[in-house]
Write a protein that holds these residues in place. Structure first.
Motif, short mmCIF file in Angstrom:
data_model
loop_
_atom_site.label_atom_id
_atom_site.label_comp_id
_atom_site.label_asym_id
_atom_site.label_seq_id
_atom_site.Cartn_x
_atom_site.Cartn_y
_atom_site.Cartn_z
N SER A 438 0.83 -1.21 0.00
CA SER A 438 0.00 0.00 0.00
C SER A 438 0.87 1.26 0.00
O SER A 438 0.48 2.29 -0.57
CB SER A 438 -0.95 0.01 1.21
OG SER A 438 -0.20 0.10 2.42
N ILE A 439 2.04 1.20 0.61
CA ILE A 439 2.96 2.35 0.58
C ILE A 439 3.43 2.60 -0.85
O ILE A 439 3.45 3.74 -1.33
CB ILE A 439 4.18 2.09 1.50
CG1 ILE A 439 3.74 2.04 2.97
CG2 ILE A 439 5.24 3.17 1.31
CD1 ILE A 439 4.85 1.67 3.93
N ASN A 440 3.78 1.51 -1.57
CA ASN A 440 4.17 1.65 -2.97
C ASN A 440 3.03 2.21 -3.81
O ASN A 440 3.24 3.09 -4.67
CB ASN A 440 4.61 0.30 -3.54
CG ASN A 440 6.06 -0.03 -3.19
OD1 ASN A 440 6.87 0.86 -2.95
ND2 ASN A 440 6.38 -1.32 -3.18
N ASP A 441 1.82 1.69 -3.57
CA ASP A 441 0.67 2.14 -4.36
C ASP A 441 0.33 3.59 -4.08
O ASP A 441 -0.10 4.33 -4.99
CB ASP A 441 -0.55 1.26 -4.06
CG ASP A 441 -0.36 -0.18 -4.56
OD1 ASP A 441 0.53 -0.38 -5.41
OD2 ASP A 441 -1.08 -1.08 -4.06
N THR A 442 0.53 4.03 -2.83
CA THR A 442 0.16 5.40 -2.45
C THR A 442 1.21 6.43 -2.87
O THR A 442 0.90 7.49 -3.41
CB THR A 442 -0.06 5.49 -0.93
OG1 THR A 442 -1.06 4.54 -0.54
CG2 THR A 442 -0.50 6.89 -0.52
N HIS A 445 6.84 3.61 -6.34
CA HIS A 445 7.91 2.63 -6.07
C HIS A 445 9.22 3.30 -5.67
O HIS A 445 9.98 2.75 -4.85
CB HIS A 445 8.12 1.75 -7.30
CG HIS A 445 7.02 0.75 -7.50
ND1 HIS A 445 6.92 -0.41 -6.79
CD2 HIS A 445 5.95 0.76 -8.33
CE1 HIS A 445 5.85 -1.09 -7.16
NE2 HIS A 445 5.23 -0.39 -8.12
N GLN A 446 9.51 4.46 -6.18
CA GLN A 446 10.75 5.14 -5.79
C GLN A 446 10.70 5.52 -4.31
O GLN A 446 11.68 5.38 -3.59
CB GLN A 446 10.98 6.39 -6.64
CG GLN A 446 12.28 7.13 -6.33
CD GLN A 446 13.50 6.23 -6.46
OE1 GLN A 446 13.66 5.54 -7.47
NE2 GLN A 446 14.36 6.20 -5.44
N SER A 447 9.55 5.99 -3.87
CA SER A 447 9.38 6.31 -2.45
C SER A 447 9.51 5.04 -1.61
O SER A 447 10.10 5.05 -0.52
CB SER A 447 8.02 6.96 -2.21
OG SER A 447 7.94 8.18 -2.91
N GLY A 448 8.95 3.93 -2.14
CA GLY A 448 9.10 2.66 -1.43
C GLY A 448 10.56 2.26 -1.33
O GLY A 448 11.03 1.79 -0.28
N ASN A 449 11.33 2.46 -2.40
CA ASN A 449 12.77 2.15 -2.36
C ASN A 449 13.50 3.03 -1.36
O ASN A 449 14.41 2.58 -0.66
CB ASN A 449 13.37 2.34 -3.75
CG ASN A 449 12.96 1.25 -4.71
OD1 ASN A 449 12.49 0.19 -4.30
ND2 ASN A 449 13.09 1.52 -6.00
N ASP A 450 13.09 4.31 -1.28
CA ASP A 450 13.71 5.22 -0.31
C ASP A 450 13.46 4.73 1.11
O ASP A 450 14.36 4.79 1.97
CB ASP A 450 13.16 6.63 -0.48
CG ASP A 450 13.60 7.26 -1.80
OD1 ASP A 450 14.59 6.77 -2.39
OD2 ASP A 450 12.96 8.24 -2.22
N VAL A 520 5.93 9.57 6.70
CA VAL A 520 5.25 8.28 6.63
C VAL A 520 5.58 7.50 7.90
O VAL A 520 6.74 7.43 8.32
CB VAL A 520 5.70 7.48 5.40
CG1 VAL A 520 5.09 6.09 5.42
CG2 VAL A 520 5.31 8.19 4.12
N ASN A 521 4.57 6.93 8.50
CA ASN A 521 4.76 6.04 9.65
C ASN A 521 4.51 4.61 9.20
O ASN A 521 3.57 4.35 8.44
CB ASN A 521 3.81 6.40 10.78
CG ASN A 521 4.10 7.78 11.34
OD1 ASN A 521 3.34 8.73 11.11
ND2 ASN A 521 5.20 7.91 12.06
#
Length: 573
Positions: A438-442, A445-450, A520-521
């Motif tokens: 859900s983090i990737n979807d929101t 994917h770059q933010s998820g990688n970070d 993000v938490n």
């Protein structure tokens, strides 16, 4: 040797040498001197002394045939005077860490004692300066030469024992001294007879041919020795090339170089950015890592500080060590060699060798060091390339943590350590980021990688030297903990879970138009398992930690630590 031993030797010299000359002058026969012949004897003696023959770990001189011939023709006084001159000549031509005055006194005493006793036995057996039959001459000469050689070795052995000097090669020295003496005896007798018959012309018949053969033999020996050392250096080069780790290259280089160059301590100092000095490896006795005890150096290299960036330098005595500015050696160090280690014609490090003996290093050693440092630089470059390649193959390209491939092999190693009793327990922690999809979807994917990279950095803050940290795959991470009891592993897992829960992770969403920083938490679910109570091998340990994660962590509501216990997963919240 001690100061007391030095004083004793000097006193003995004053008591023995003058008295021995007095006895020789008054109680032993001598023939009229022909000073032209004596000058020829002296020329041959000095020429012979200048040419040595190297045998294993020692060198011998072949002047004894000249000394014997002189004795047979002119008597003991001439022979003793020539031996004292030979002792003085060797004193200044052969470098040694022993003080010159002490060396002269010891050798002078040894020479006069050996001469006097050998002459006494020669005359007692019917030897004479007058003409004798060839048979009598050969017998008396053989006994004289045998007594002379054995007595010389015995006196030296006693002196070496008394001053507690090394006698490890004395047996070889005694053997070669006796063999060379007996082999030279025919030359001595022949030269004496020819000098009596033809005078100074005998020099052309025996002296010149002997010196030519001696020179050829000496050069052959030196060449042969150099070839042996170079061959050994090539073997060392191959051994360096076989090492795949940089640390192994360092230790092999320092250890093996002692096979061809005698040293007490060795240091490899890196030259970074052309000025910063950093110790890469060293050996002081058996020490190969940690702080140096016998050498200190400045943080930065300066021009004219003693380390030459172009050529290998020898500092052969204590006085020459004053050339070093900012470098401090142990007080026992008498001799130093420094060599630049070059790659692509650029000096990148230095090899520094020290010895507790003056003049321990020779010009031949310079050639060897230049060869070995070339091998060393090439081996280090290859090992670094190999390590980089291996590192890339076992590391996660995103987080920099170890990957699953490395994790499996490391886990097998730790299990072997457990079964061989090197470690008492082995725990595993698996961590999984909750709702990561859900983090990737929101946020993208770059933010998820970070977030993965930030989480990896958080895990690193808990890592110790014994611990292995790896990315298991996706958003899962694994910690292998040798010698961790289960309660210790659970405590660590809970600390990490709590810190993640309380941390505000900052990202820049790549799906939003304004790309403003966003907080993000997130939480993690964790599973813990420990050998030997939870598993018998590595795969089972990892599988049971994974079960604890999903049953005791995910299925129990997430943001929890699951603990594997006998097929039942409890939850610590």
């Amino acid at each position: 040797m001690t100061a007391h031993q030095k004083r004793t030797i000097y006193i003995l010299w004053l008591l023995i040498v003058p008295m021995t000359f007095y006895i020789a002058l008054n109680y032993y026969p001598s023939a009229p001197y022909n000073y032209m012949n004596l000058a020829i004897y002296m020329a041959i003696l000095l020429a012979t002394l200048m040419t040595t023959i190297s045998m294993d770990n020692f060198s011998i001189t072949l002047e004894r045939w000249v000394i014997f011939s002189l004795f047979f023709q002119y008597g003991i006084v001439a022979e003793m005077i020539f031996m004292q001159i030979a002792t003085l000549f060797l004193l200044f031509s052969h470098k040694s860490s022993t003080p010159k005055a002490f060396r002269f006194a010891v050798n002078s005493i040894e020479a006069v004692i050996v001469s006097l006793i050998s002459a006494a036995i020669f005359y007692a057996l019917g030897g004479s300066l007058e003409q004798m039959s060839l048979g009598s001459f050969l017998l008396a000469g053989f006994i004289f030469a045998t007594i002379y050689s054995l007595l010389n070795s015995a006196v030296l052995f006693v002196i070496f024992k008394w001053v507690k000097a090394g006698t490890s090669v004395m047996k070889k020295v005694i053997w070669w001294d006796y063999v060379s003496t007996i082999l030279l005896l025919p030359f001595a007798i022949t030269f004496c007879l020819l000098m009596q018959q033809f005078g100074s012309k005998a020099f052309l018949l025996i002296g010149v041919p002997f010196l030519i053969v001696l020179l050829v033999a000496s050069n052959y020996m030196k060449s042969n020795k150099l070839n042996e050392v170079l061959s050994s250096s090539t073997v060392i080069g191959h051994q360096l090339a076989d090492r795949l780790r940089v640390e192994d290259v360092f230790h092999t280089f320092i250890d093996k170089i002692k096979d061809v160059i005698p040293y007490e301590s060795a240091y490899v100092v890196d030259l970074r950015m052309g000025e910063n000095l950093v110790m890469l490896a060293h050996k002081e006795g058996e020490i190969q890592s940690g702080e140096t005890n016998k050498f200190s150096y400045p943080q930065k290299k300066s021009e004219g500080d003693g380390l030459d960036v172009e050529v290998t330098k020898l500092f052969l005595n204590k006085k020459s060590l004053g050339s070093f500015i900012g470098y401090t050696f142990d007080p026992s160090v008498e001799c130093v060699m420094t060599a630049p280690i070059k790659r692509n014609q650029k000096t990148e490090a230095f090899l520094i060798l020290t010895s507790n003996q003056r003049y321990a290093f020779e010009e031949m050693h310079v050639k060897i060091v230049d060869l070995l440092t070339g091998y060393f630089a090439t081996a280090v470059e290859k090992a670094r390339y190999y390590e980089r390649t291996v590192e890339q193959s076992v590391r996660c390209g995103l987080t920099g943590l170890y990957n699953f491939r490395y994790l499996e092999s490391k886990l097998d190693e730790e299990v072997i350590r457990y079964h061989t009793d090197e470690i008492a327990t082995l725990s595993t922690i698996i961590l999984d980021i909750d709702h990561f999809k859900s983090i990737n979807d929101t946020y993208g994917h770059q933010s998820g990688n970070d977030l993965l990279c930030t989480f990896a950095a958080l895990l690193r803050s808990y890592q110790t030297s014994e611990m292995t940290l790896a990315r298991y795959g996706g958003e899962e991470f694994v910690m292998i903990l040798p010698d961790y009891e289960k309660d210790e592993a659970v405590g660590l897992a809970e600390m990490i879970r709590k810190e993640v829960e309380e941390t505000n992770f900052k990202i820049i969403p790549d799906l939003s138009e304004d790309r403003e920083p966003t907080i993000v938490n997130m939480t993690v679910s964790v599973g813990v398992a420990t050998m030997p109570m939870d598993a018998k091998d590595g795969k089972e340990l990892l599988r049971n930690a994974d079960r604890a994660l999903y049953i005791g962590g995910k299925q129990a509501g997430r943001n929890r630590v699951g603990i594997y216990i006998e097929e039942k997963e409890n939850v610590v919240s």
